[in-house]
Design a protein around this motif. Sequence first.
Motif, PDB file in Angstrom:
ATOM      1  N   LYS A  20       0.816  -1.220   0.000  1.00 50.11           N
ATOM      2  CA  LYS A  20       0.000   0.000   0.000  1.00 50.11           C
ATOM      3  C   LYS A  20       0.846   1.265   0.000  1.00 50.11           C
ATOM      4  O   LYS A  20       0.539   2.233  -0.689  1.00 50.11           O
ATOM      5  CB  LYS A  20      -0.909   0.026   1.240  1.00 50.11           C
ATOM      6  CG  LYS A  20      -2.059  -0.943   1.192  1.00 50.11           C
ATOM      7  CD  LYS A  20      -2.882  -0.806   2.454  1.00 50.11           C
ATOM      8  CE  LYS A  20      -3.962  -1.871   2.498  1.00 50.11           C
ATOM      9  NZ  LYS A  20      -4.736  -1.770   3.752  1.00 50.11           N
ATOM     10  N   ALA A  21       1.903   1.241   0.800  1.00 46.81           N
ATOM     11  CA  ALA A  21       2.755   2.430   0.900  1.00 46.81           C
ATOM     12  C   ALA A  21       3.379   2.757  -0.452  1.00 46.81           C
ATOM     13  O   ALA A  21       3.414   3.905  -0.885  1.00 46.81           O
ATOM     14  CB  ALA A  21       3.844   2.203   1.948  1.00 46.81           C
ATOM     15  N   LEU A  69       2.182   1.864  -3.322  1.00 51.64           N
ATOM     16  CA  LEU A  69       1.097   2.285  -4.212  1.00 51.64           C
ATOM     17  C   LEU A  69       0.864   3.794  -4.089  1.00 51.64           C
ATOM     18  O   LEU A  69       0.794   4.517  -5.088  1.00 51.64           O
ATOM     19  CB  LEU A  69      -0.177   1.525  -3.817  1.00 51.64           C
ATOM     20  CG  LEU A  69      -1.358   1.505  -4.782  1.00 51.64           C
ATOM     21  CD1 LEU A  69      -1.018   0.749  -6.046  1.00 51.64           C
ATOM     22  CD2 LEU A  69      -2.577   0.882  -4.102  1.00 51.64           C
ATOM     23  N   VAL A  70       0.775   4.267  -2.866  1.00 56.40           N
ATOM     24  CA  VAL A  70       0.555   5.693  -2.611  1.00 56.40           C
ATOM     25  C   VAL A  70       1.754   6.512  -3.088  1.00 56.40           C
ATOM     26  O   VAL A  70       1.593   7.516  -3.781  1.00 56.40           O
ATOM     27  CB  VAL A  70       0.271   5.945  -1.112  1.00 56.40           C
ATOM     28  CG1 VAL A  70       0.289   7.433  -0.794  1.00 56.40           C
ATOM     29  CG2 VAL A  70      -1.064   5.330  -0.710  1.00 56.40           C
ATOM     30  N   ASP A  71       2.954   6.054  -2.730  1.00 49.71           N
ATOM     31  CA  ASP A  71       4.149   6.820  -3.108  1.00 49.71           C
ATOM     32  C   ASP A  71       4.301   6.939  -4.616  1.00 49.71           C
ATOM     33  O   ASP A  71       4.663   7.992  -5.134  1.00 49.71           O
ATOM     34  CB  ASP A  71       5.412   6.161  -2.529  1.00 49.71           C
ATOM     35  CG  ASP A  71       5.539   6.408  -1.037  1.00 49.71           C
ATOM     36  OD1 ASP A  71       5.005   7.440  -0.573  1.00 49.71           O
ATOM     37  OD2 ASP A  71       6.149   5.568  -0.346  1.00 49.71           O
ATOM     38  N   SER A  86       0.039   8.424  -6.204  1.00 48.19           N
ATOM     39  CA  SER A  86      -0.930   9.402  -5.695  1.00 48.19           C
ATOM     40  C   SER A  86      -0.795  10.795  -6.331  1.00 48.19           C
ATOM     41  O   SER A  86      -1.799  11.416  -6.669  1.00 48.19           O
ATOM     42  CB  SER A  86      -0.861   9.494  -4.165  1.00 48.19           C
ATOM     43  OG  SER A  86       0.407   9.958  -3.763  1.00 48.19           O
ATOM     44  N   ASP A  87       0.436  11.264  -6.519  1.00 46.46           N
ATOM     45  CA  ASP A  87       0.587  12.607  -7.086  1.00 46.46           C
ATOM     46  C   ASP A  87       0.151  12.640  -8.553  1.00 46.46           C
ATOM     47  O   ASP A  87      -0.485  13.602  -8.994  1.00 46.46           O
ATOM     48  CB  ASP A  87       2.046  13.083  -6.966  1.00 46.46           C
ATOM     49  CG  ASP A  87       2.424  13.344  -5.509  1.00 46.46           C
ATOM     50  OD1 ASP A  87       1.504  13.424  -4.665  1.00 46.46           O
ATOM     51  OD2 ASP A  87       3.631  13.442  -5.222  1.00 46.46           O
ATOM     52  N   LEU A 114      -3.575  12.659  -8.546  1.00 43.78           N
ATOM     53  CA  LEU A 114      -4.097  13.951  -8.094  1.00 43.78           C
ATOM     54  C   LEU A 114      -4.027  14.991  -9.224  1.00 43.78           C
ATOM     55  O   LEU A 114      -4.984  15.745  -9.445  1.00 43.78           O
ATOM     56  CB  LEU A 114      -3.314  14.441  -6.868  1.00 43.78           C
ATOM     57  CG  LEU A 114      -3.824  15.735  -6.224  1.00 43.78           C
ATOM     58  CD1 LEU A 114      -5.252  15.570  -5.707  1.00 43.78           C
ATOM     59  CD2 LEU A 114      -2.896  16.170  -5.086  1.00 43.78           C
ATOM     60  N   SER A 115      -2.916  15.012  -9.947  1.00 45.09           N
ATOM     61  CA  SER A 115      -2.788  15.963 -11.057  1.00 45.09           C
ATOM     62  C   SER A 115      -3.810  15.657 -12.146  1.00 45.09           C
ATOM     63  O   SER A 115      -4.405  16.560 -12.733  1.00 45.09           O
ATOM     64  CB  SER A 115      -1.374  15.927 -11.645  1.00 45.09           C
ATOM     65  OG  SER A 115      -0.433  16.290 -10.663  1.00 45.09           O
ATOM     66  N   LYS A 136      -8.613  15.240  -3.997  1.00 43.64           N
ATOM     67  CA  LYS A 136      -7.922  14.398  -3.013  1.00 43.64           C
ATOM     68  C   LYS A 136      -8.830  13.268  -2.517  1.00 43.64           C
ATOM     69  O   LYS A 136      -8.398  12.125  -2.372  1.00 43.64           O
ATOM     70  CB  LYS A 136      -7.447  15.244  -1.822  1.00 43.64           C
ATOM     71  CG  LYS A 136      -6.214  16.079  -2.144  1.00 43.64           C
ATOM     72  CD  LYS A 136      -5.816  16.947  -0.968  1.00 43.64           C
ATOM     73  CE  LYS A 136      -4.532  17.721  -1.311  1.00 43.64           C
ATOM     74  NZ  LYS A 136      -4.189  18.708  -0.267  1.00 43.64           N
ATOM     75  N   VAL A 188      -9.122  10.572  -5.196  1.00 47.95           N
ATOM     76  CA  VAL A 188      -7.901   9.763  -5.325  1.00 47.95           C
ATOM     77  C   VAL A 188      -7.866   8.717  -4.201  1.00 47.95           C
ATOM     78  O   VAL A 188      -7.596   7.534  -4.442  1.00 47.95           O
ATOM     79  CB  VAL A 188      -6.627  10.643  -5.287  1.00 47.95           C
ATOM     80  CG1 VAL A 188      -5.371   9.772  -5.197  1.00 47.95           C
ATOM     81  CG2 VAL A 188      -6.556  11.526  -6.531  1.00 47.95           C
ATOM     82  N   GLN A 189      -8.187   9.143  -2.990  1.00 45.97           N
ATOM     83  CA  GLN A 189      -8.209   8.194  -1.870  1.00 45.97           C
ATOM     84  C   GLN A 189      -9.246   7.091  -2.124  1.00 45.97           C
ATOM     85  O   GLN A 189      -8.967   5.907  -1.928  1.00 45.97           O
ATOM     86  CB  GLN A 189      -8.511   8.939  -0.569  1.00 45.97           C
ATOM     87  CG  GLN A 189      -8.641   7.990   0.607  1.00 45.97           C
ATOM     88  CD  GLN A 189      -8.197   8.612   1.930  1.00 45.97           C
ATOM     89  OE1 GLN A 189      -7.485   9.621   1.951  1.00 45.97           O
ATOM     90  NE2 GLN A 189      -8.613   8.008   3.026  1.00 45.97           N
ATOM     91  N   PHE A 191      -7.916   4.458  -4.474  1.00 47.33           N
ATOM     92  CA  PHE A 191      -7.060   3.437  -3.855  1.00 47.33           C
ATOM     93  C   PHE A 191      -7.895   2.394  -3.118  1.00 47.33           C
ATOM     94  O   PHE A 191      -7.630   1.196  -3.211  1.00 47.33           O
ATOM     95  CB  PHE A 191      -6.057   4.089  -2.890  1.00 47.33           C
ATOM     96  CG  PHE A 191      -4.930   4.817  -3.585  1.00 47.33           C
ATOM     97  CD1 PHE A 191      -4.187   4.196  -4.588  1.00 47.33           C
ATOM     98  CD2 PHE A 191      -4.600   6.126  -3.245  1.00 47.33           C
ATOM     99  CE1 PHE A 191      -3.146   4.857  -5.235  1.00 47.33           C
ATOM    100  CE2 PHE A 191      -3.560   6.792  -3.880  1.00 47.33           C
ATOM    101  CZ  PHE A 191      -2.834   6.167  -4.877  1.00 47.33           C
ATOM    102  N   VAL A 192      -8.915   2.886  -2.390  1.00 46.76           N
ATOM    103  CA  VAL A 192      -9.767   1.954  -1.644  1.00 46.76           C
ATOM    104  C   VAL A 192     -10.450   0.982  -2.615  1.00 46.76           C
ATOM    105  O   VAL A 192     -10.437  -0.236  -2.410  1.00 46.76           O
ATOM    106  CB  VAL A 192     -10.821   2.723  -0.793  1.00 46.76           C
ATOM    107  CG1 VAL A 192     -11.812   1.750  -0.161  1.00 46.76           C
ATOM    108  CG2 VAL A 192     -10.122   3.555   0.287  1.00 46.76           C
ATOM    109  N   LEU A 198      -7.905  -1.520  -4.181  1.00 49.05           N
ATOM    110  CA  LEU A 198      -7.484  -2.584  -3.267  1.00 49.05           C
ATOM    111  C   LEU A 198      -8.581  -3.620  -3.062  1.00 49.05           C
ATOM    112  O   LEU A 198      -8.302  -4.798  -2.863  1.00 49.05           O
ATOM    113  CB  LEU A 198      -7.069  -1.980  -1.914  1.00 49.05           C
ATOM    114  CG  LEU A 198      -5.764  -1.170  -1.945  1.00 49.05           C
ATOM    115  CD1 LEU A 198      -5.572  -0.392  -0.650  1.00 49.05           C
ATOM    116  CD2 LEU A 198      -4.565  -2.094  -2.196  1.00 49.05           C
TER     117      LEU A 198
END
Lengths: 75, 182
Positions: free
Chosen positions: B8-9, B11-13, B16-17, B20-21, B34, B37-38, B41-42, B45
């Motif tokens: 997960k970490a 995936l976000v790293d 995510s940016d 978001l763009s 934001k 985007v969250q 991910f949910v 997964l």
Amino acid sequence: MKNCQETTIFVERSGIESITIMDRFGMRFHLLLCRRCRQYMRDSKTLDRLFTDSFNSNEEFSFSDEEKRVMKNSI
Amino acid sequence: MSQSTIDKAQLVDEHSDYLLSFAMSKLRDLDLAKDLVQDTFVSALSKLDTFEQRSSLRTWLTSILNRKIIDYWRKAETRYTDPISQFFDPESGGRHWIINKNSMDIETIEDQISQEETIAQLRNCIEQLPDKWKGILSSKYFEEKPSEDICNDFDITPSNLWVIIHRSKLLLRECLKNKMNE
């Protein structure tokens, strides 16, 4: 004879789909006589051109480190 | 791929940016972008088993996010309460223009303050439009999507589409011309 509101809606509509010959004729005839609607048509074309750049966003956005930390824990 | 195989970490790293763009290019609302985007991910997964490795993970995530943006737009309010009588006189049977003070062409404004400045001003004016209209204009003029796709994405009729474009242009040119009078 079409009124100004209808005529300027037809200006937009004719840019999106084909309109009948009678509608096109009515629109052209009104535009021929109406200075303000001709101005709308010119402004409409200028906006079409400006929109492409106005909506073009290559800007980059990012989450803060703290937001990323929270997100990693909550997903 | 099962859930246990994805970090997960990471995936976000990694994504995510970018996501978001992507969301901001369509939405122009940072808090909303934001949140979506969250949510992406949910969702991702929870359905990792449907991810087919033919596409890249990023492409797959982007398609989930895009679906969420479209869902948001479909639910957003299409109507705008600002009356058309601001521009056309309902008293005159022919619905003629209400003449405003500044009747210069937008091209004249461009000549006076430069194209760059006109676009900057126009962007400020666009911010004031309803979210759904911004999305529609962006799809049409920037993404250059076919009208049929726009109508499907935003759940509107072709008639809604040209009326929204007409109303947007009336409001935007009024806004631009008002800025010149400030």
